[in-house]
Scaffold this motif. Sequence first.
Motif, PDB file in Angstrom:
ATOM      1  N   MET A   1       0.855  -1.213  -0.021  1.00  0.00           N
ATOM      2  CA  MET A   1       0.012   0.116  -0.053  1.00  0.00           C
ATOM      3  C   MET A   1       0.898   1.276  -0.017  1.00  0.00           C
ATOM      4  SD  MET A   1      -3.024   0.864  -0.055  1.00  0.00           S
ATOM      5  CE  MET A   1      -4.313  -0.036   0.577  1.00  0.00           C
ATOM      6  N   GLU A   2       1.848   1.253   0.454  1.00  0.00           N
ATOM      7  CA  GLU A   2       2.856   2.364   0.874  1.00  0.00           C
ATOM      8  C   GLU A   2       3.642   2.673  -0.451  1.00  0.00           C
ATOM      9  OE1 GLU A   2       5.099  -0.912   2.561  1.00  0.00           O
ATOM     10  OE2 GLU A   2       2.962  -0.245   2.950  1.00  0.00           O
ATOM     11  N   ASP A   3       3.617   1.807  -1.431  1.00  0.00           N
ATOM     12  CA  ASP A   3       4.383   1.922  -2.578  1.00  0.00           C
ATOM     13  C   ASP A   3       3.475   2.914  -3.685  1.00  0.00           C
ATOM     14  OD1 ASP A   3       6.708   1.072  -1.773  1.00  0.00           O
ATOM     15  OD2 ASP A   3       6.249  -0.815  -2.479  1.00  0.00           O
ATOM     16  N   ILE A   4       2.039   2.809  -3.462  1.00  0.00           N
ATOM     17  CA  ILE A   4       1.107   3.292  -4.378  1.00  0.00           C
ATOM     18  C   ILE A   4       1.314   4.945  -4.320  1.00  0.00           C
ATOM     19  CG2 ILE A   4      -1.179   3.474  -5.207  1.00  0.00           C
ATOM     20  CD1 ILE A   4      -1.728   0.445  -3.940  1.00  0.00           C
ATOM     21  N   ILE A   5       1.660   5.485  -5.254  1.00  0.00           N
ATOM     22  CA  ILE A   5       1.617   7.001  -5.129  1.00  0.00           C
ATOM     23  C   ILE A   5       0.510   7.799  -5.970  1.00  0.00           C
ATOM     24  CG2 ILE A   5       4.227   7.037  -4.530  1.00  0.00           C
ATOM     25  CD1 ILE A   5       4.798   7.808  -7.283  1.00  0.00           C
ATOM     26  N   PHE A   6       0.095   7.101  -6.791  1.00  0.00           N
ATOM     27  CA  PHE A   6      -0.921   7.850  -7.525  1.00  0.00           C
ATOM     28  C   PHE A   6      -2.166   6.806  -8.260  1.00  0.00           C
ATOM     29  CE2 PHE A   6      -2.604  10.518 -11.300  1.00  0.00           C
ATOM     30  CZ  PHE A   6      -3.033  11.533 -10.368  1.00  0.00           C
ATOM     31  N   VAL A   7      -3.272   7.069  -8.267  1.00  0.00           N
ATOM     32  CA  VAL A   7      -4.248   6.136  -8.908  1.00  0.00           C
ATOM     33  C   VAL A   7      -4.955   7.148  -9.887  1.00  0.00           C
ATOM     34  CG1 VAL A   7      -6.233   4.672  -8.413  1.00  0.00           C
ATOM     35  CG2 VAL A   7      -4.230   4.879  -6.822  1.00  0.00           C
ATOM     36  N   LEU A   8      -5.233   6.549 -11.083  1.00  0.00           N
ATOM     37  CA  LEU A   8      -6.018   7.292 -12.156  1.00  0.00           C
ATOM     38  C   LEU A   8      -7.164   6.425 -12.729  1.00  0.00           C
ATOM     39  CD1 LEU A   8      -6.154   9.856 -13.846  1.00  0.00           C
ATOM     40  CD2 LEU A   8      -4.758   8.856 -15.630  1.00  0.00           C
ATOM     41  N   LEU A   9      -8.259   6.879 -12.675  1.00  0.00           N
ATOM     42  CA  LEU A   9      -9.281   5.970 -13.419  1.00  0.00           C
ATOM     43  C   LEU A   9      -9.221   6.392 -14.786  1.00  0.00           C
ATOM     44  CD1 LEU A   9     -11.961   4.324 -13.112  1.00  0.00           C
ATOM     45  CD2 LEU A   9     -13.110   6.506 -13.116  1.00  0.00           C
ATOM     46  N   GLU A  10      -8.967   5.029 -15.867  1.00  0.00           N
ATOM     47  CA  GLU A  10      -8.736   5.365 -16.988  1.00  0.00           C
ATOM     48  C   GLU A  10      -9.854   5.042 -18.053  1.00  0.00           C
ATOM     49  OE1 GLU A  10      -5.372   3.141 -18.593  1.00  0.00           O
ATOM     50  OE2 GLU A  10      -4.095   4.746 -17.883  1.00  0.00           O
ATOM     51  N   ASP A  11     -10.643   3.931 -17.636  1.00  0.00           N
ATOM     52  CA  ASP A  11     -12.028   3.962 -18.565  1.00  0.00           C
ATOM     53  C   ASP A  11     -12.629   3.103 -17.643  1.00  0.00           C
ATOM     54  OD1 ASP A  11     -13.264   3.491 -21.066  1.00  0.00           O
ATOM     55  OD2 ASP A  11     -12.481   1.432 -21.185  1.00  0.00           O
ATOM     56  N   ILE A  12     -14.165   3.319 -18.182  1.00  0.00           N
ATOM     57  CA  ILE A  12     -15.217   2.508 -17.483  1.00  0.00           C
ATOM     58  C   ILE A  12     -16.267   2.403 -18.808  1.00  0.00           C
ATOM     59  CG2 ILE A  12     -17.395   2.706 -16.262  1.00  0.00           C
ATOM     60  CD1 ILE A  12     -16.028   4.600 -14.525  1.00  0.00           C
ATOM     61  N   SER A  13     -16.523   1.002 -19.026  1.00  0.00           N
ATOM     62  CA  SER A  13     -17.483   0.580 -20.039  1.00  0.00           C
ATOM     63  C   SER A  13     -18.322  -0.233 -19.737  1.00  0.00           C
ATOM     64  CB  SER A  13     -16.698   0.330 -21.403  1.00  0.00           C
ATOM     65  OG  SER A  13     -15.895  -0.720 -20.939  1.00  0.00           O
ATOM     66  N   VAL A  14     -19.580  -0.408 -20.107  1.00  0.00           N
ATOM     67  CA  VAL A  14     -20.515  -1.511 -19.776  1.00  0.00           C
ATOM     68  C   VAL A  14     -20.556  -2.514 -21.106  1.00  0.00           C
ATOM     69  CG1 VAL A  14     -22.963  -1.885 -19.336  1.00  0.00           C
ATOM     70  CG2 VAL A  14     -21.679  -0.088 -18.477  1.00  0.00           C
ATOM     71  N   VAL A  15     -20.523  -3.621 -21.090  1.00  0.00           N
ATOM     72  CA  VAL A  15     -20.485  -4.377 -22.318  1.00  0.00           C
ATOM     73  C   VAL A  15     -21.575  -5.608 -22.298  1.00  0.00           C
ATOM     74  CG1 VAL A  15     -19.141  -6.335 -23.413  1.00  0.00           C
ATOM     75  CG2 VAL A  15     -18.032  -4.175 -22.567  1.00  0.00           C
ATOM     76  N   PHE A  16     -22.279  -5.786 -23.257  1.00  0.00           N
ATOM     77  CA  PHE A  16     -23.302  -6.920 -23.033  1.00  0.00           C
ATOM     78  C   PHE A  16     -23.023  -8.107 -23.866  1.00  0.00           C
ATOM     79  CE2 PHE A  16     -25.553  -2.944 -22.666  1.00  0.00           C
ATOM     80  CZ  PHE A  16     -26.298  -3.109 -21.649  1.00  0.00           C
ATOM     81  N   ASP A  17     -22.839  -9.484 -23.350  1.00  0.00           N
ATOM     82  CA  ASP A  17     -22.402 -10.553 -24.053  1.00  0.00           C
ATOM     83  C   ASP A  17     -23.537 -10.949 -24.975  1.00  0.00           C
ATOM     84  OD1 ASP A  17     -23.925 -12.129 -22.219  1.00  0.00           O
ATOM     85  OD2 ASP A  17     -22.002 -13.130 -21.507  1.00  0.00           O
ATOM     86  N   GLU A  18     -23.229 -12.199 -25.625  1.00  0.00           N
ATOM     87  CA  GLU A  18     -24.329 -12.751 -26.487  1.00  0.00           C
ATOM     88  C   GLU A  18     -25.493 -13.413 -25.883  1.00  0.00           C
ATOM     89  OE1 GLU A  18     -21.007 -15.592 -25.521  1.00  0.00           O
ATOM     90  OE2 GLU A  18     -20.840 -13.573 -26.426  1.00  0.00           O
ATOM     91  N   HIS A  19     -25.181 -13.543 -24.381  1.00  0.00           N
ATOM     92  CA  HIS A  19     -26.169 -14.270 -23.644  1.00  0.00           C
ATOM     93  C   HIS A  19     -27.063 -13.277 -22.812  1.00  0.00           C
ATOM     94  CE1 HIS A  19     -24.240 -18.268 -24.265  1.00  0.00           C
ATOM     95  NE2 HIS A  19     -22.992 -17.656 -23.959  1.00  0.00           N
TER      96      HIS A  19
END
Length: 126
Positions: free
Chosen positions: A59-77
């Motif tokens: 945990m102490e080695d994490i210096i920055f967090v960035l949300l890159e992408d959010i997507s919703v996907v529907f599969d064939e079912h």
Amino acid sequence: MPSFDSPPASQALVHVSSKMSRGRYHELKGVLTDEMREYVEEKCKLLTKAQRRQLAVNMEDIIFVLLEDISVVFDEHGRKFCFVAIRFWLLSSHEGPDDPEGTKIFKVASSEDGSPQKKLATAVYE
């Protein structure tokens, strides 16, 4: 994209990377899908034991967090999946190449206590 404070995402990274580094993929049941666990286990088989141990993130080695992408996907079912990609910038003593993306943003000071020099690395988790 703005950064966000994400202790749960960081805790998840620490938890999953710890299990992966010790080869305890079965303990990720309920955290990862069965397909993803099998995929991760197969990919990690290609690593040496020393390389696999370097997967663990503290945990102490994490210096920055960035949300890159959010997507919703529907599969064939007709099932619906939400994919979230998060980039972590972390300090690591891994033996790989320097991360050019991270070094443009952050500067890492030399180690003063004689421990191995840490480098900046990024990890993208989906």
